[in-house]
Design a protein around this motif. Structure first.
Motif: not given
Length: 161
Positions: A43, A46, A89-90
């Motif tokens: 993450r 990213y 993103a999640v």
């Protein structure tokens, strides 16, 4: 090729933004192909990619806007890349989540409700071009996170003691 011409082409998604039909939508669909491998990153990496895309987009979209003589020209789609990547993103790395993120992001980017519209109307240059898409991406991220949390809650076993 003149360096400025290459930068304009890059801002146009290497030609994806030149589509006569919904260039931002087409480019966003193509950008899903970039999301797929990026979603494997940790993450933090990213989010670093999202930050680099957004930061590079400010001068890139500003230059393309000046070169084309149109503020936020429809053919300039680099900003969609940053917004879409932020929206996703999640979410889990699954095609259904990618498509859902695409749809929710495009909803906010096209209709420009609330803060998206404010950023679009009140910020100029490359910053304005990029920021309204990042706000659309952030709103899409919130919606997708809420949907993910709701689905997780519904799938959780119920303790009936």
């Amino acid at each position: 090729m003149h360096p400025e011409s290459f930068l304009v082409l890059l801002a146009q998604g290497l030609g994806a933004g030149l589509s006569p039909w919904a260039p931002g939508t087409l480019a966003s669909l193509l950008f899903l192909l970039l999301w797929w491998p990026l979603a494997r990153l940790p993450r933090s990496r990213y989010l670093l990619v999202v930050l680099v895309v957004a930061a590079a987009g400010v001068p890139l979209c500003g230059l393309a806007s000046q070169a084309l003589g149109i503020h936020d020209a429809g053919s300039v789609v680099w900003d969609e890349l940053g917004g879409l990547l932020l929206a996703l993103a999640v979410v889990p790395r699954r095609p259904v989540w990618g498509l859902a993120g695409f749809a929710v992001f495009r909803f906010f980017d096209v209709l420009k409700p609330g803060p998206v519209g404010w950023a679009d109307l009140h910020l100029n240059g490359g910053l304005g071009i990029v920021l309204d898409d990042l706000v659309a991406g952030a709103l899409a991220l919130v919606v997708l996170s809420a949907v993910g949390a709701a689905l997780a809650t519904m799938a959780a076993p119920v303790d009936r003691d």
